[in-house]
Design an enzyme around this catalytic site. Structure first.
Site, PDB file in Angstrom:
ATOM      1  N   TYR A 153       0.842  -1.204   0.000  1.00 59.10           N
ATOM      2  CA  TYR A 153       0.000   0.000   0.000  1.00 59.10           C
ATOM      3  C   TYR A 153       0.876   1.253   0.000  1.00 59.10           C
ATOM      4  CZ  TYR A 153      -3.471   3.466   1.442  1.00 59.10           C
ATOM      5  OH  TYR A 153      -4.287   4.581   1.494  1.00 59.10           O
ATOM      6  N   ALA A 155       3.923   1.554  -0.945  1.00 58.30           N
ATOM      7  CA  ALA A 155       4.619   1.667  -2.238  1.00 58.30           C
ATOM      8  C   ALA A 155       3.680   2.237  -3.306  1.00 58.30           C
ATOM      9  CB  ALA A 155       5.142   0.293  -2.668  1.00 58.30           C
ATOM     10  N   SER A 156       2.432   1.770  -3.312  1.00 56.77           N
ATOM     11  CA  SER A 156       1.482   2.255  -4.335  1.00 56.77           C
ATOM     12  C   SER A 156       1.175   3.736  -4.131  1.00 56.77           C
ATOM     13  CB  SER A 156       0.189   1.417  -4.328  1.00 56.77           C
ATOM     14  OG  SER A 156      -0.622   1.729  -3.205  1.00 56.77           O
TER      15      SER A 156
HETATM   16  N1  NAP Z   1      -9.422   5.516   5.072  1.00 56.97           N
HETATM   17  C1  NAP Z   1      -8.168   5.936   5.241  1.00 56.97           C
HETATM   18  O1  NAP Z   1      -7.610   5.912   6.374  1.00 56.97           O
HETATM   19  C2  NAP Z   1      -7.403   6.516   4.090  1.00 56.97           C
HETATM   20  C3  NAP Z   1      -6.226   7.260   4.384  1.00 56.97           C
HETATM   21  C4  NAP Z   1      -5.502   7.793   3.338  1.00 56.97           C
HETATM   22  C5  NAP Z   1      -5.916   7.607   2.021  1.00 56.97           C
HETATM   23  N2  NAP Z   1      -7.044   6.877   1.758  1.00 56.97           N
HETATM   24  C6  NAP Z   1      -7.429   6.694   0.358  1.00 56.97           C
HETATM   25  O2  NAP Z   1      -8.706   7.275   0.144  1.00 56.97           O
HETATM   26  C7  NAP Z   1      -9.340   6.617  -0.963  1.00 56.97           C
HETATM   27  C8  NAP Z   1     -10.761   6.246  -0.565  1.00 56.97           C
HETATM   28  O3  NAP Z   1     -10.687   5.283   0.469  1.00 56.97           O
HETATM   29  P1  NAP Z   1     -11.766   5.179   1.644  1.00 56.97           P
HETATM   30  O4  NAP Z   1     -11.043   5.307   2.916  1.00 56.97           O
HETATM   31  O5  NAP Z   1     -12.923   6.056   1.383  1.00 56.97           O
HETATM   32  O6  NAP Z   1     -12.145   3.626   1.515  1.00 56.97           O
HETATM   33  P2  NAP Z   1     -13.482   2.873   1.026  1.00 56.97           P
HETATM   34  O7  NAP Z   1     -14.644   3.346   1.803  1.00 56.97           O
HETATM   35  O8  NAP Z   1     -13.121   1.438   1.067  1.00 56.97           O
HETATM   36  O9  NAP Z   1     -13.661   3.369  -0.488  1.00 56.97           O
HETATM   37  C9  NAP Z   1     -12.895   2.853  -1.545  1.00 56.97           C
HETATM   38  C10 NAP Z   1     -13.633   3.176  -2.832  1.00 56.97           C
HETATM   39  O10 NAP Z   1     -12.848   2.703  -3.943  1.00 56.97           O
HETATM   40  C11 NAP Z   1     -13.701   1.987  -4.807  1.00 56.97           C
HETATM   41  N3  NAP Z   1     -12.970   0.985  -5.579  1.00 56.97           N
HETATM   42  C12 NAP Z   1     -12.101   0.044  -5.134  1.00 56.97           C
HETATM   43  N4  NAP Z   1     -11.663  -0.704  -6.151  1.00 56.97           N
HETATM   44  C13 NAP Z   1     -12.258  -0.231  -7.271  1.00 56.97           C
HETATM   45  C14 NAP Z   1     -12.221  -0.595  -8.639  1.00 56.97           C
HETATM   46  N5  NAP Z   1     -11.481  -1.617  -9.086  1.00 56.97           N
HETATM   47  N6  NAP Z   1     -12.978   0.114  -9.525  1.00 56.97           N
HETATM   48  C15 NAP Z   1     -13.744   1.136  -9.095  1.00 56.97           C
HETATM   49  N7  NAP Z   1     -13.815   1.538  -7.814  1.00 56.97           N
HETATM   50  C16 NAP Z   1     -13.093   0.847  -6.915  1.00 56.97           C
HETATM   51  C17 NAP Z   1     -14.754   1.351  -3.889  1.00 56.97           C
HETATM   52  O11 NAP Z   1     -15.953   1.109  -4.607  1.00 56.97           O
HETATM   53  P3  NAP Z   1     -16.519  -0.329  -5.068  1.00 56.97           P
HETATM   54  O12 NAP Z   1     -16.090  -1.330  -4.053  1.00 56.97           O
HETATM   55  O13 NAP Z   1     -18.005  -0.091  -5.123  1.00 56.97           O
HETATM   56  O14 NAP Z   1     -15.918  -0.543  -6.422  1.00 56.97           O
HETATM   57  C18 NAP Z   1     -14.977   2.506  -2.912  1.00 56.97           C
HETATM   58  O15 NAP Z   1     -15.925   3.408  -3.418  1.00 56.97           O
HETATM   59  C19 NAP Z   1      -8.452   5.423  -1.323  1.00 56.97           C
HETATM   60  O16 NAP Z   1      -7.642   5.758  -2.434  1.00 56.97           O
HETATM   61  C20 NAP Z   1      -7.597   5.245  -0.073  1.00 56.97           C
HETATM   62  O17 NAP Z   1      -6.352   4.654  -0.357  1.00 56.97           O
HETATM   63  C21 NAP Z   1      -7.807   6.332   2.763  1.00 56.97           C
END
Ligand code: NAP
Length: 248
Positions: A153, A155-156
């Site tokens: 993660y 790294a990505s």
């Molecule tokens: N939560 C944290 O602590 C945190 C911290 C820093 C950064 N982030 C980043 O914030 C972003 C949103 O994450 P979140 O925390 O809101 O998590 P989340 O609630 O799990 O949301 C992730 C979203 O990505 C979508 N997704 C995943 N794989 C996909 C695919 N192949 N095609 C289309 N959509 C896809 C999911 O939708 P479907 O499953 O419906 O496709 C979902 O809407 C991510 O990039 C995450 O790395 C999160």
């Protein structure tokens, strides 16, 4: 503050968490929205909380056809894309050796390549319309080693920051801007949806009360859409963590 009234936004990963909160916040500021993710029912539920014009599209952003459909349908409907929010992402938790080659490829497909190729699809339209903002969802884990057992993660997300830096340099002096958003722990489904979630649960639970809310993160992003800086910390927590650990 960027005036979002009537602006067309493609928002990926809008079916939950930060993306869902961003959708609602964008619609409150009168943006026109294309919401994309795989779970259509969840997207529809998010759209119901939004005011104004919203288009929902089920799309797996790792698939070229789906990416083209998201961009094509947005252009057919509104004729332009003002803001692309590359938010879709997933995590993975576990020892370095427990992540398979398929795990590594999957996380880069979703977190990096989907973003890169969505941007390739949208950028020519932003360039010909003479304006645009590309918002890439990175993480504090894209700047520092914020935790153990999250090497793929981290790294990505470092790659997301690197991609954003390179693109911003290429686009310097043009009317298209790039932001790399770096949230800290945010209370979303991320921690239950990601591979390794069961092992992560007891580790993450004590931090639950420390986490930012997705609404705070969404507000912080929209308030800084006009930022001149590449890296955007949506709340104070990632900024503090970066100051503390940047030399690690
Ligand atoms: N939560 C944290 O602590 C945190 C911290 C820093 C950064 N982030 C980043 O914030 C972003 C949103 O994450 P979140 O925390 O809101 O998590 P989340 O609630 O799990 O949301 C992730 C979203 O990505 C979508 N997704 C995943 N794989 C996909 C695919 N192949 N095609 C289309 N959509 C896809 C999911 O939708 P479907 O499953 O419906 O496709 C979902 O809407 C991510 O990039 C995450 O790395 C999160």
């Amino acid at each position: 503050m960027v005036n979002l009234d009537g602006k067309t936004v493609i928002l990926t990963g809008a079916s939950s968490g930060i993306g869902a909160a961003l959708a609602v916040a964008l619609s409150q500021r009168a943006a026109r929205l294309t919401l994309a993710a795989r779970r259509l029912e969840r997207l529809r539920a998010v759209a119901q909380k939004c005011s104004g014009e919203v288009c929902v599209l089920s799309a797996d952003l790792t698939r070229e056809d789906d990416r083209k459909q998201v961009v094509g349908q947005t252009l057919d409907r509104w004729g332009r894309v003002d803001i692309l929010v590359n938010n879709a992402g997933l995590g993975i938790y576990g020892d370095f050796l427990s992540a398979s080659e398929a795990d590594w490829r999957r996380i880069f497909e979703v977190n990096l390549f989907a973003m890169v190729f969505m941007t390739r699809e949208v950028l020519p339209h932003m360039q010909s319309q003479g304006s645009g903002i590309v918002v890439n969802m990175a993480s504090i884990g894209g700047l520092i080693a914020h935790s153990d057992k999250v090497t793929p993660y981290a790294a990505s997300k470092h790659a997301v920051v690197g991609f954003s830096r390179g693109l911003a340099k290429d686009l310097a002096g043009t009317p298209v801007r790039v932001l790399a958003v770096c949230p800290h722990l945010t209370d979303t489904e991320f921690f239950t949806a990601s591979p390794g979630a069961q092992e992560m649960a007891p580790v993450i639970e004590p931090y639950r009360s420390f986490m930012d809310s997705p609404e705070d993160v969404a507000r912080g992003i929209l308030d800084q859409l006009d930022s001149e800086r590449l890296i955007v910390f949506p709340t104070a927590k990632p900024a503090k963590a970066f100051e503390k650990q940047r030399d690690i």
